[in-house]
Motif scaffolding. Sequence first.
Motif, PDB file in Angstrom:
ATOM      1  N   ILE A  28       0.836  -1.206   0.000  1.00 54.15           N
ATOM      2  CA  ILE A  28       0.000   0.000   0.000  1.00 54.15           C
ATOM      3  C   ILE A  28       0.871   1.256   0.000  1.00 54.15           C
ATOM      4  N   ILE A  29       1.928   1.251   0.829  1.00 57.27           N
ATOM      5  CA  ILE A  29       2.830   2.400   0.885  1.00 57.27           C
ATOM      6  C   ILE A  29       3.484   2.638  -0.468  1.00 57.27           C
ATOM      7  N   THR A  30       3.851   1.561  -1.159  1.00 54.92           N
ATOM      8  CA  THR A  30       4.482   1.698  -2.470  1.00 54.92           C
ATOM      9  C   THR A  30       3.585   2.458  -3.427  1.00 54.92           C
ATOM     10  N   VAL A  31       2.333   2.040  -3.528  1.00 60.16           N
ATOM     11  CA  VAL A  31       1.396   2.661  -4.467  1.00 60.16           C
ATOM     12  C   VAL A  31       1.133   4.120  -4.075  1.00 60.16           C
ATOM     13  N   ILE A  32       0.775   4.338  -2.804  1.00 58.52           N
ATOM     14  CA  ILE A  32       0.434   5.684  -2.350  1.00 58.52           C
ATOM     15  C   ILE A  32       1.653   6.606  -2.399  1.00 58.52           C
ATOM     16  N   GLY A  33       2.798   6.105  -1.919  1.00 58.25           N
ATOM     17  CA  GLY A  33       3.998   6.930  -1.859  1.00 58.25           C
ATOM     18  C   GLY A  33       4.491   7.373  -3.226  1.00 58.25           C
TER      19      GLY A  33
ATOM     20  N   LEU B  49       2.798   7.519  -6.140  1.00 62.66           N
ATOM     21  CA  LEU B  49       1.839   8.396  -6.820  1.00 62.66           C
ATOM     22  C   LEU B  49       1.773   9.776  -6.158  1.00 62.66           C
ATOM     23  N   SER B  50       1.681   9.814  -4.823  1.00 64.87           N
ATOM     24  CA  SER B  50       1.517  11.096  -4.134  1.00 64.87           C
ATOM     25  C   SER B  50       2.737  11.989  -4.303  1.00 64.87           C
ATOM     26  N   ASN B  51       3.931  11.409  -4.223  1.00 67.65           N
ATOM     27  CA  ASN B  51       5.135  12.231  -4.354  1.00 67.65           C
ATOM     28  C   ASN B  51       5.367  12.676  -5.800  1.00 67.65           C
ATOM     29  N   LEU B  52       5.008  11.856  -6.769  1.00 62.87           N
ATOM     30  CA  LEU B  52       5.083  12.285  -8.167  1.00 62.87           C
ATOM     31  C   LEU B  52       4.131  13.456  -8.418  1.00 62.87           C
ATOM     32  N   VAL B  53       2.922  13.357  -7.890  1.00 58.34           N
ATOM     33  CA  VAL B  53       1.950  14.448  -8.030  1.00 58.34           C
ATOM     34  C   VAL B  53       2.476  15.711  -7.369  1.00 58.34           C
ATOM     35  N   ALA B  54       3.067  15.569  -6.166  1.00 59.61           N
ATOM     36  CA  ALA B  54       3.597  16.740  -5.453  1.00 59.61           C
ATOM     37  C   ALA B  54       4.698  17.416  -6.262  1.00 59.61           C
ATOM     38  N   ILE B  55       5.599  16.637  -6.845  1.00 57.95           N
ATOM     39  CA  ILE B  55       6.697  17.211  -7.628  1.00 57.95           C
ATOM     40  C   ILE B  55       6.154  17.981  -8.829  1.00 57.95           C
ATOM     41  N   VAL B  56       5.169  17.402  -9.527  1.00 60.42           N
ATOM     42  CA  VAL B  56       4.607  18.043 -10.716  1.00 60.42           C
ATOM     43  C   VAL B  56       3.844  19.316 -10.341  1.00 60.42           C
TER      44      VAL B  56
ATOM     45  N   LEU C  88      10.093  10.344  -2.522  1.00 60.11           N
ATOM     46  CA  LEU C  88       9.895   9.412  -3.638  1.00 60.11           C
ATOM     47  C   LEU C  88      11.029   8.398  -3.692  1.00 60.11           C
ATOM     48  N   LEU C  89      12.255   8.879  -3.531  1.00 59.54           N
ATOM     49  CA  LEU C  89      13.423   7.991  -3.522  1.00 59.54           C
ATOM     50  C   LEU C  89      13.372   7.041  -2.327  1.00 59.54           C
ATOM     51  N   ALA C  90      12.912   7.545  -1.167  1.00 59.05           N
ATOM     52  CA  ALA C  90      12.828   6.709   0.028  1.00 59.05           C
ATOM     53  C   ALA C  90      11.818   5.593  -0.155  1.00 59.05           C
ATOM     54  N   VAL C  91      10.666   5.912  -0.734  1.00 61.61           N
ATOM     55  CA  VAL C  91       9.644   4.886  -0.970  1.00 61.61           C
ATOM     56  C   VAL C  91      10.164   3.848  -1.960  1.00 61.61           C
ATOM     57  N   PHE C  92      10.839   4.320  -3.010  1.00 64.06           N
ATOM     58  CA  PHE C  92      11.333   3.378  -4.018  1.00 64.06           C
ATOM     59  C   PHE C  92      12.418   2.475  -3.446  1.00 64.06           C
ATOM     60  N   CYS C  93      13.389   3.056  -2.751  1.00 61.69           N
ATOM     61  CA  CYS C  93      14.535   2.275  -2.270  1.00 61.69           C
ATOM     62  C   CYS C  93      14.197   1.401  -1.058  1.00 61.69           C
ATOM     63  N   ASN C  94      13.264   1.854  -0.223  1.00 61.23           N
ATOM     64  CA  ASN C  94      12.942   1.111   0.992  1.00 61.23           C
ATOM     65  C   ASN C  94      11.772   0.152   0.822  1.00 61.23           C
ATOM     66  N   VAL C  95      10.924   0.403  -0.173  1.00 60.85           N
ATOM     67  CA  VAL C  95       9.721  -0.416  -0.297  1.00 60.85           C
ATOM     68  C   VAL C  95       9.598  -1.039  -1.691  1.00 60.85           C
TER      69      VAL C  95
ATOM     70  N   ILE D 184       8.778   4.848   7.134  1.00 60.96           N
ATOM     71  CA  ILE D 184       8.594   4.870   5.681  1.00 60.96           C
ATOM     72  C   ILE D 184       7.291   5.561   5.325  1.00 60.96           C
ATOM     73  N   LEU D 185       6.262   5.358   6.157  1.00 58.56           N
ATOM     74  CA  LEU D 185       4.991   6.043   5.936  1.00 58.56           C
ATOM     75  C   LEU D 185       5.167   7.558   5.966  1.00 58.56           C
ATOM     76  N   SER D 186       6.143   8.040   6.749  1.00 57.85           N
ATOM     77  CA  SER D 186       6.385   9.482   6.821  1.00 57.85           C
ATOM     78  C   SER D 186       6.796  10.056   5.465  1.00 57.85           C
ATOM     79  N   SER D 187       7.237   9.184   4.560  1.00 51.10           N
ATOM     80  CA  SER D 187       7.608   9.634   3.213  1.00 51.10           C
ATOM     81  C   SER D 187       6.394   9.767   2.300  1.00 51.10           C
ATOM     82  N   CYS D 188       5.205   9.454   2.812  1.00 52.39           N
ATOM     83  CA  CYS D 188       3.991   9.520   1.991  1.00 52.39           C
ATOM     84  C   CYS D 188       3.011  10.593   2.451  1.00 52.39           C
ATOM     85  N   THR D 189       3.282  11.231   3.579  1.00 55.85           N
ATOM     86  CA  THR D 189       2.279  12.102   4.199  1.00 55.85           C
ATOM     87  C   THR D 189       2.344  13.556   3.757  1.00 55.85           C
TER      88      THR D 189
END
Length: 325
Positions: free
Chosen positions: A22-27, A29-36, A61-68, A287-292
């Motif tokens: 779940i964190i992978t999907v949310i993290g 998508l949410s961080n890509l949207v934030a960057i754009v 985004l990097l944290a979610v990718f590398c950790n999850v 890791i969840l802190s990287s999605c909030t």
Amino acid sequence: MGLSVYQRALILLKVQYYFRYIITVIGLLSNLVAIVVLGRGKCGLSRCITHYMVAMAAADLLAVFCNVAIFYLYAAIFRYVHTVACTLQHVMAYVSLDCSVWLTVAFTFDRFVAICCQDFKSRYCTVRIARVAIATVYVVSFIRNIPYYFAFYSLYIYEPIGCLQKPEYYSHPGWIAFSWIHNILTPLLPFFIIVLLNVLTVRSIVVASRARRKLRAHVSGEKQEDPELEGRRKSIILLFCVSGSFILLWLTEVMTFIYTYIANMHNAPNWAHPLAMAQTAGDLLKILSSCTNTFIYVVTQSKVRDELKNAIKYPYTLFLKLVRK
């Protein structure tokens, strides 16, 4: 009848697996949207704040990718080139979390200076300083985590399944010193710096707001809306939400780290042990802190919400234009 140790361990592993998914999907998508959305620079925020927020989103985004996310890629793709891939994955996981944490500290300090240090604000709260701070965080985080490349060994049972920290990591004086320095720098020191800066910021705001209200009441004789106080209030809400989220989600990790060194027990005897549960919970929460942050931006900033709505409507609007043509 209570659950056996094996059953409890199995439940814990399943929860961890699905939570990571779940964190992978949310993290991502949410961080890509934030960057754009933030990168467009139309959210009503200063360029300095925007730089920090985009950098934080990129680090998250990097944290979610590398950790999850790479957890699943490793099992599917990298399994048989594990010696290099697994150690590099651990290094980048530590680097990405360090970047995410220390960019939060940099952002908190920038807001502290902007709110509490008016004389220093014009010199520090600039785009150039923000870029230097962001670049410094990325470079230093990478350099100081290079030793982790040599801290792991390949783990075989019937086939390569990953890598673990070497036994001397917990016994050799050099590795013990490195571990202490690493954990002090992330997350202990950032944790207490953010708490301290928030306390000082709150005190400064309370004092300044009281003085300003009294002055305006004395001059005008009636209560009026103060644009400066309103802008400061919005900035404070954003700051406290970002730093407060970091404090709450890293608290379990901090407390578990302190307990393991006080009790001199680094590894739990089994997966169902309370220490294992605390370590797993701390790992997932950090890791969840990287999605909030993206959700915080949307909730606290009206112009970010408007830009997000425009981004969502854009494909539909573009489709209508193409149909009409």
